[in-house]
Design a protein around this motif. Structure first.
Motif, PDB file in Angstrom:
ATOM      1  N   GLU A  25       0.832  -1.213   0.000  1.00 25.03           N
ATOM      2  CA  GLU A  25       0.000   0.000   0.000  1.00 25.03           C
ATOM      3  C   GLU A  25       0.859   1.251   0.000  1.00 25.03           C
ATOM      4  N   LYS A  31      -0.381   7.988  -5.064  1.00 26.88           N
ATOM      5  CA  LYS A  31      -1.627   7.994  -4.299  1.00 26.88           C
ATOM      6  C   LYS A  31      -1.796   9.431  -3.824  1.00 26.88           C
ATOM      7  N   THR A 214     -13.930  -2.627   0.570  1.00 27.74           N
ATOM      8  CA  THR A 214     -12.760  -3.506   0.554  1.00 27.74           C
ATOM      9  C   THR A 214     -12.886  -4.579  -0.510  1.00 27.74           C
ATOM     10  N   ALA A 217     -12.905  -3.067  -4.203  1.00 27.31           N
ATOM     11  CA  ALA A 217     -11.573  -2.657  -4.645  1.00 27.31           C
ATOM     12  C   ALA A 217     -10.667  -3.863  -4.836  1.00 27.31           C
ATOM     13  N   ALA A 232      -2.636  -1.172  -7.034  1.00 30.05           N
ATOM     14  CA  ALA A 232      -3.095  -0.568  -5.782  1.00 30.05           C
ATOM     15  C   ALA A 232      -3.309   0.929  -5.957  1.00 30.05           C
ATOM     16  N   ALA A 235      -6.522   1.419  -7.773  1.00 31.17           N
ATOM     17  CA  ALA A 235      -7.650   1.144  -6.882  1.00 31.17           C
ATOM     18  C   ALA A 235      -7.876   2.309  -5.921  1.00 31.17           C
ATOM     19  N   PHE A 236      -6.783   2.908  -5.449  1.00 31.73           N
ATOM     20  CA  PHE A 236      -6.884   4.084  -4.580  1.00 31.73           C
ATOM     21  C   PHE A 236      -7.678   5.186  -5.282  1.00 31.73           C
ATOM     22  N   THR A 315      -8.850   6.643   2.491  1.00 31.61           N
ATOM     23  CA  THR A 315      -8.815   5.925   1.212  1.00 31.61           C
ATOM     24  C   THR A 315      -7.614   4.992   1.160  1.00 31.61           C
ATOM     25  N   THR A 319      -7.551   0.923   0.701  1.00 28.30           N
ATOM     26  CA  THR A 319      -6.696   0.301  -0.307  1.00 28.30           C
ATOM     27  C   THR A 319      -5.881  -0.824   0.301  1.00 28.30           C
TER      28      THR A 319
END
Length: 335
Positions: A25, A31, A214, A217, A232, A235-236, A315, A319
């Protein structure tokens, strides 16, 4: 077509997967507004998150244990408190408090042979929590500084910032950890329950709703291609586009939180007639839009968010939780 991530479970240790989720992450980039492998914040550095992931492991291990004779799970709250304490000791600050709040029940469900890593399994774990879990949860707030909103009307004695001093109120009201998080998930004034300015606590809502963000994503990550850290990061963006971030709303106001989501949506859907129109919920975000997210455009947004102090930390928590479910469903870091 989406995959049933709850139906596929890897044979690896769930604690290993939770630790890896914490690491991937923070490594995902960009991000926007968050620490990643290319940028630090003024008061948070990338390596602090690595330390926090290592320090949290003992709490995650407790979450994965079962009793020696009864097979009953340990106190979820104690596992969370231990994970936060280890995180704080190793990182020296609050790096992954919200991640751990989501990971502890996820690890518990994944490790329990009588449950599944599914919305139903998570609901069972959350419903099994007790007053003792709630007390341990409050104790964790004494270990690090956590940005939180004021408690709902009539619940001043349950303000999490009171830490262990809230224990008498928790016992008197017989509040389980799920009960406490339900207050955070829906803290509106009973006289104005549809307050349009309120941004609910998304992490608390995961506990009360069966972790829909959860699992959604995680589907994006599993059906995406390329390096896991890039998946990732995309998805964020999908999660941020779907709903305003709780931490941004707490620190900079609901309007800024909604604007941040609108900017994320512009990256996902640049050709939409009205890209700033709210998506509404995570189920409305198109997986193809997430997979096609322009990470170069997100780099520019990341610089803007850092300059403005916009930090969508909730967020990032979601993720991380999605990465755990994806890893349990077969996602790999190997090419």
């Amino acid at each position: 077509m989406t995959r049933d991530v709850s139906a596929e479970t890897d044979a690896t240790d769930p604690v290993d997967d939770a630790t890896l989720a914490l690491l991937v992450e923070v490594a995902g980039t960009p991000k926007p507004g968050n620490v990643d492998r290319r940028r630090d914040l003024d008061d948070l550095r990338f390596e602090a998150f690595l330390g926090g992931a290592v320090g949290a492991r003992s709490g995650l291990e407790l979450a994965a244990e079962t009793g020696p004779t009864t097979g009953e799970p340990p106190v979820v709250g104690d596992a969370f408190d231990r994970a936060v304490a280890g995180m704080a000791d190793r990182a020296g600050t609050n790096t992954q408090f919200g991640c751990l709040l989501l990971l502890v029940p996820l690890v518990r469900a994944a490790a329990d042979p009588d449950r599944e890593l599914s919305p139903e399994g998570l609901d069972a774990v959350c419903r099994s929590t007790t007053v003792e879990d709630a007390i341990a949860f409050y104790r964790a707030f004494e270990r690090v500084d956590v940005a939180v909103d004021d408690p709902p009307p009539g619940a001043d004695d349950l303000d999490v910032r009171r830490g262990s001093d809230a224990e008498p109120a928790l016992r008197e009201r017989e509040m389980t950890l799920l009960d406490v998080l339900a207050l955070s998930a829906d803290p509106g004034d009973p006289e104005t329950p549809e307050d349009p300015e309120r941004v609910p606590d998304r992490n608390a809502a995961e506990w009360t709703e069966g972790f829909p963000r959860t699992f959604r994503a995680a589907e994006w990550i599993l059906s995406d291609e390329g390096p896991l850290a890039d998946r990732a990061a995309r998805a964020f963006l999908g999660l941020l586009a779907a709903e305003p971030d709780t931490l941004v709303a707490s620190t900079q106001g609901a309007e800024t939180a909604r604007e941040a989501s609108a900017w994320a949506r512009e990256i996902l859907e640049p050709d939409e007639r009205d890209p700033k129109a709210p998506v509404g919920d995570v189920s409305a975000v198109d997986a193809d839009a997430v997979h096609g997210a322009d990470l170069d455009a997100a780099e520019s947004l990341a610089e803007e968010f850092v300059a403005e102090g916009i930090n969508p930390g909730t967020t990032a928590d979601l993720t991380c939780a999605a990465l755990f479910v994806a890893l349990r469903g077969g996602a790999e870091v190997a090419p």
